[in-house]
Design a protein around this motif. Structure first.
Motif, PDB file in Angstrom:
ATOM      1  N   GLU A   1    -115.360-122.227   1.329  1.00 57.82           N
ATOM      2  CA  GLU A   1    -115.131-123.013   0.129  1.00 57.82           C
ATOM      3  C   GLU A   1    -116.071-122.546  -0.971  1.00 57.82           C
ATOM      4  O   GLU A   1    -117.096-121.917  -0.711  1.00 57.82           O
ATOM      5  CB  GLU A   1    -115.391-124.506   0.389  1.00 57.82           C
ATOM      6  CG  GLU A   1    -114.192-125.239   0.983  1.00 57.82           C
ATOM      7  CD  GLU A   1    -112.959-125.138   0.106  1.00 57.82           C
ATOM      8  OE1 GLU A   1    -113.067-125.257  -1.126  1.00 57.82           O
ATOM      9  OE2 GLU A   1    -111.873-124.902   0.651  1.00 57.82           O
TER      10      GLU A   1
ATOM     11  N   ARG B   1    -115.782-133.120  -6.475  1.00 54.73           N
ATOM     12  CA  ARG B   1    -114.657-133.227  -5.537  1.00 54.73           C
ATOM     13  C   ARG B   1    -114.988-132.725  -4.122  1.00 54.73           C
ATOM     14  O   ARG B   1    -114.249-131.933  -3.536  1.00 54.73           O
ATOM     15  CB  ARG B   1    -113.410-132.563  -6.136  1.00 54.73           C
ATOM     16  CG  ARG B   1    -113.091-133.147  -7.522  1.00 54.73           C
ATOM     17  CD  ARG B   1    -111.681-132.955  -7.954  1.00 54.73           C
ATOM     18  NE  ARG B   1    -110.767-133.807  -7.198  1.00 54.73           N
ATOM     19  CZ  ARG B   1    -109.463-133.908  -7.435  1.00 54.73           C
ATOM     20  NH1 ARG B   1    -108.914-133.204  -8.414  1.00 54.73           N
ATOM     21  NH2 ARG B   1    -108.695-134.684  -6.730  1.00 54.73           N
TER      22      ARG B   1
ATOM     23  N   ASP C   1    -114.812-134.305  -1.259  1.00 53.50           N
ATOM     24  CA  ASP C   1    -113.849-134.677  -0.213  1.00 53.50           C
ATOM     25  C   ASP C   1    -112.661-133.710  -0.157  1.00 53.50           C
ATOM     26  O   ASP C   1    -112.204-133.343   0.927  1.00 53.50           O
ATOM     27  CB  ASP C   1    -113.315-136.100  -0.430  1.00 53.50           C
ATOM     28  CG  ASP C   1    -114.396-137.147  -0.191  1.00 53.50           C
ATOM     29  OD1 ASP C   1    -115.433-136.814   0.425  1.00 53.50           O
ATOM     30  OD2 ASP C   1    -114.197-138.300  -0.630  1.00 53.50           O
ATOM     31  N   GLU C   2    -112.185-133.321  -1.335  1.00 54.70           N
ATOM     32  CA  GLU C   2    -111.032-132.413  -1.382  1.00 54.70           C
ATOM     33  C   GLU C   2    -111.414-131.021  -0.864  1.00 54.70           C
ATOM     34  O   GLU C   2    -110.636-130.369  -0.165  1.00 54.70           O
ATOM     35  CB  GLU C   2    -110.492-132.301  -2.812  1.00 54.70           C
ATOM     36  CG  GLU C   2    -109.803-133.570  -3.317  1.00 54.70           C
ATOM     37  CD  GLU C   2    -110.756-134.676  -3.794  1.00 54.70           C
ATOM     38  OE1 GLU C   2    -111.991-134.448  -3.792  1.00 54.70           O
ATOM     39  OE2 GLU C   2    -110.276-135.754  -4.164  1.00 54.70           O
ATOM     40  N   HIS C   3    -112.614-130.578  -1.216  1.00 55.58           N
ATOM     41  CA  HIS C   3    -113.058-129.269  -0.716  1.00 55.58           C
ATOM     42  C   HIS C   3    -113.270-129.302   0.800  1.00 55.58           C
ATOM     43  O   HIS C   3    -112.892-128.358   1.504  1.00 55.58           O
ATOM     44  CB  HIS C   3    -114.346-128.824  -1.420  1.00 55.58           C
ATOM     45  CG  HIS C   3    -114.118-128.288  -2.797  1.00 55.58           C
ATOM     46  ND1 HIS C   3    -113.633-127.025  -3.034  1.00 55.58           N
ATOM     47  CD2 HIS C   3    -114.299-128.856  -4.021  1.00 55.58           C
ATOM     48  CE1 HIS C   3    -113.539-126.831  -4.351  1.00 55.58           C
ATOM     49  NE2 HIS C   3    -113.932-127.927  -4.967  1.00 55.58           N
TER      50      HIS C   3
ATOM     51  N   LYS D   1    -111.789-131.260   2.934  1.00 55.88           N
ATOM     52  CA  LYS D   1    -110.474-131.317   3.573  1.00 55.88           C
ATOM     53  C   LYS D   1    -109.837-129.934   3.628  1.00 55.88           C
ATOM     54  O   LYS D   1    -109.280-129.521   4.652  1.00 55.88           O
ATOM     55  CB  LYS D   1    -109.559-132.297   2.832  1.00 55.88           C
ATOM     56  CG  LYS D   1    -108.185-132.390   3.476  1.00 55.88           C
ATOM     57  CD  LYS D   1    -107.351-133.510   2.921  1.00 55.88           C
ATOM     58  CE  LYS D   1    -106.107-133.767   3.769  1.00 55.88           C
ATOM     59  NZ  LYS D   1    -105.379-132.568   4.159  1.00 55.88           N
ATOM     60  N   ARG D   2    -109.933-129.208   2.521  1.00 58.80           N
ATOM     61  CA  ARG D   2    -109.337-127.866   2.497  1.00 58.80           C
ATOM     62  C   ARG D   2    -110.030-126.934   3.496  1.00 58.80           C
ATOM     63  O   ARG D   2    -109.391-126.087   4.113  1.00 58.80           O
ATOM     64  CB  ARG D   2    -109.371-127.291   1.077  1.00 58.80           C
ATOM     65  CG  ARG D   2    -108.515-126.037   0.940  1.00 58.80           C
ATOM     66  CD  ARG D   2    -108.357-125.592  -0.505  1.00 58.80           C
ATOM     67  NE  ARG D   2    -109.625-125.164  -1.091  1.00 58.80           N
ATOM     68  CZ  ARG D   2    -109.784-124.827  -2.367  1.00 58.80           C
ATOM     69  NH1 ARG D   2    -108.759-124.861  -3.200  1.00 58.80           N
ATOM     70  NH2 ARG D   2    -110.959-124.457  -2.831  1.00 58.80           N
TER      71      ARG D   2
ATOM     72  N   ASP E   1    -103.873-123.912  -3.152  1.00 55.54           N
ATOM     73  CA  ASP E   1    -103.763-125.233  -3.779  1.00 55.54           C
ATOM     74  C   ASP E   1    -105.120-125.557  -4.421  1.00 55.54           C
ATOM     75  O   ASP E   1    -105.949-126.238  -3.835  1.00 55.54           O
ATOM     76  CB  ASP E   1    -103.390-126.244  -2.680  1.00 55.54           C
ATOM     77  CG  ASP E   1    -103.084-127.618  -3.239  1.00 55.54           C
ATOM     78  OD1 ASP E   1    -103.140-127.799  -4.465  1.00 55.54           O
ATOM     79  OD2 ASP E   1    -102.786-128.502  -2.411  1.00 55.54           O
TER      80      ASP E   1
ATOM     81  N   ILE F   1    -108.264-126.833  -6.386  1.00 53.35           N
ATOM     82  CA  ILE F   1    -108.765-128.177  -6.686  1.00 53.35           C
ATOM     83  C   ILE F   1    -108.991-128.326  -8.192  1.00 53.35           C
ATOM     84  O   ILE F   1    -108.778-129.400  -8.752  1.00 53.35           O
ATOM     85  CB  ILE F   1    -109.992-128.466  -5.808  1.00 53.35           C
ATOM     86  CG1 ILE F   1    -109.497-128.584  -4.349  1.00 53.35           C
ATOM     87  CG2 ILE F   1    -110.734-129.732  -6.253  1.00 53.35           C
ATOM     88  CD1 ILE F   1    -110.535-128.396  -3.297  1.00 53.35           C
TER      89      ILE F   1
ATOM     90  N   ASN G   1    -105.527-128.960  -9.534  1.00 55.99           N
ATOM     91  CA  ASN G   1    -105.181-130.372  -9.367  1.00 55.99           C
ATOM     92  C   ASN G   1    -105.893-131.244 -10.408  1.00 55.99           C
ATOM     93  O   ASN G   1    -105.299-132.162 -10.978  1.00 55.99           O
ATOM     94  CB  ASN G   1    -105.525-130.805  -7.936  1.00 55.99           C
ATOM     95  CG  ASN G   1    -105.345-132.284  -7.731  1.00 55.99           C
ATOM     96  OD1 ASN G   1    -106.237-133.070  -8.041  1.00 55.99           O
ATOM     97  ND2 ASN G   1    -104.175-132.686  -7.251  1.00 55.99           N
ATOM     98  N   SER G   2    -107.168-130.950 -10.653  1.00 58.32           N
ATOM     99  CA  SER G   2    -107.945-131.749 -11.619  1.00 58.32           C
ATOM    100  C   SER G   2    -107.370-131.596 -13.024  1.00 58.32           C
ATOM    101  O   SER G   2    -107.245-132.578 -13.766  1.00 58.32           O
ATOM    102  CB  SER G   2    -109.417-131.301 -11.632  1.00 58.32           C
ATOM    103  OG  SER G   2    -109.944-131.306 -10.326  1.00 58.32           O
TER     104      SER G   2
ATOM    105  N   TRP H   1    -114.479-138.638  -8.453  1.00 64.18           N
ATOM    106  CA  TRP H   1    -114.501-137.199  -8.140  1.00 64.18           C
ATOM    107  C   TRP H   1    -115.925-136.686  -7.866  1.00 64.18           C
ATOM    108  O   TRP H   1    -116.104-135.516  -7.532  1.00 64.18           O
ATOM    109  CB  TRP H   1    -113.910-136.395  -9.307  1.00 64.18           C
ATOM    110  CG  TRP H   1    -112.414-136.480  -9.433  1.00 64.18           C
ATOM    111  CD1 TRP H   1    -111.536-137.049  -8.541  1.00 64.18           C
ATOM    112  CD2 TRP H   1    -111.618-135.958 -10.506  1.00 64.18           C
ATOM    113  NE1 TRP H   1    -110.255-136.907  -9.006  1.00 64.18           N
ATOM    114  CE2 TRP H   1    -110.264-136.252 -10.199  1.00 64.18           C
ATOM    115  CE3 TRP H   1    -111.914-135.275 -11.707  1.00 64.18           C
ATOM    116  CZ2 TRP H   1    -109.210-135.878 -11.046  1.00 64.18           C
ATOM    117  CZ3 TRP H   1    -110.872-134.907 -12.531  1.00 64.18           C
ATOM    118  CH2 TRP H   1    -109.536-135.207 -12.205  1.00 64.18           C
TER     119      TRP H   1
END
Ligand code: PMP
Length: 304
Positions: free
Chosen positions: A37, A52, A54-56, A58-59, A217, A219, A222-223, A300
């Protein structure tokens, strides 16, 4: 020296730079079986804030799935380790690099009993494509290298081995005097940059290639989609963008953790133009958000 790191978190412990070592027969080195990441931590009035997390995280876990790479440290543990790295090194804004990979056991392609190794490093890192790029934009070259199709290798996983394609595209572009590449997918439509997602503006609406085009995908993607919609823009986030549309776009820009929001001023020998009004509005809103000059999107951020 940009890589000014003295402490690294590795397999559950904080170790000195000199001790963060692995064996030369590690599986990940030979076969590209790692996942990683790139995360930014911004300097804000309330101290450093990780964008972000949590999103990182998860990825990162999701990226390991196709490869059976299991990470037995949960997101909370990795997050706390990252915060401690930031505190110990007294960093304000920084770039965070978690990486997990198959370590040494045997060198068959099957990782069998190879252990999962994991590390996190954090260091100060400025604008990826240069400070002036944020204002003036970059010149990009459509690469002669196509992106792997998602039927060949999962393109939605951030796997270390994937980045040989990014290197080929980026270096080809730089050898020819461009700052960055733009990579088409197997169908010949626009996919993304070597480490950035692409956005296009036409007649006031915003377009970005969909996940089925074989992109990561992102992040930041998405932001920016969220920010743009909240500003009232129409965003087509499942677009198919042909190569020719690059030349008739009103505006083009890249997004990414490293690149943030970077305007594109030229594609091959065709001028797109200076940073346009939509890019400028989204970019300035993005920096207001990440540097916490607004209370919006507070969910975030994880404050160190
Ligand atoms: N595409 C690729 C191939 C990337 O490596 C990156 C950087 N992680 C991105 C897009 C942008 O993703 P993000 O916004 O999550 O950094």
């Amino acid at each position: 020296d940009e890589m000014d790191v003295d402490t690294i978190w590795m397999d559950g412990e904080f170790v000195d730079w000199d001790d963060a070592q692995i064996h030369v027969l590690s599986h990940g080195l030979h076969y590209g079986t790692g996942v990683f990441e790139g995360i930014r931590c911004y300097d804000t009035e309330e101290g450093p804030a990780i964008f972000r997390w949590d999103e990182h995280a998860k990825r990162l876990y999701d990226s390991g799935q196709p490869y059976g790479l299991e990470i037995d440290h949960d997101s909370e543990e990795l997050e706390e380790a990252t915060k401690e790295l930031i505190r110990r090194q007294e960093l304000e804004s920084c770039y965070i690099r978690p990486i997990a990979f198959y370590g040494y056991d045997s060198l068959g392609v099957s990782p069998q009993d190879c252990p999962t190794r994991i590390a996190i490093a954090a260091w100060p890192w400025g604008a990826y494509l240069g400070e002036e790029a944020l204002e003036e934009g970059v010149k990009v070259k459509v690469s002669s290298w196509r992106k792997h199709a998602s039927s060949q290798i999962p393109t939605n996983a951030k796997t270390t081995g994937l980045y040989v394609n990014s290197l080929l595209a980026g270096e080809e572009a730089r050898r020819e005097g461009y700052v960055e590449a733009l990579v088409l997918n197997k169908e010949g439509n626009v996919a993304e940059g070597p480490g950035e997602n692409l956005f296009l503006v036409r007649d006031g609406e915003i377009y970005t290639p969909g996940l089925s085009e074989g992109i990561l995908d992102g992040i930041t993607r998405n932001s920016v989609i969220t920010i743009a919609r909240d500003l009232g823009y129409t965003v087509h986030d499942e677009a198919t963008i042909s190569r020719g549309e690059l030349h008739t776009a009103d505006e083009l820009f890249f997004t990414g953790t490293a690149a943030e929001v970077t305007p594109i001023k030229q594609v091959d020998n065709v001028t797109v133009g200076e940073r346009g009004p939509v890019t400028e509005e989204l970019q300035s809103r993005f920096f207001d958000v990440v540097e916490r000059r607004t209370d919006d999107y507070d969910e975030w951020f994880s404050y160190v």
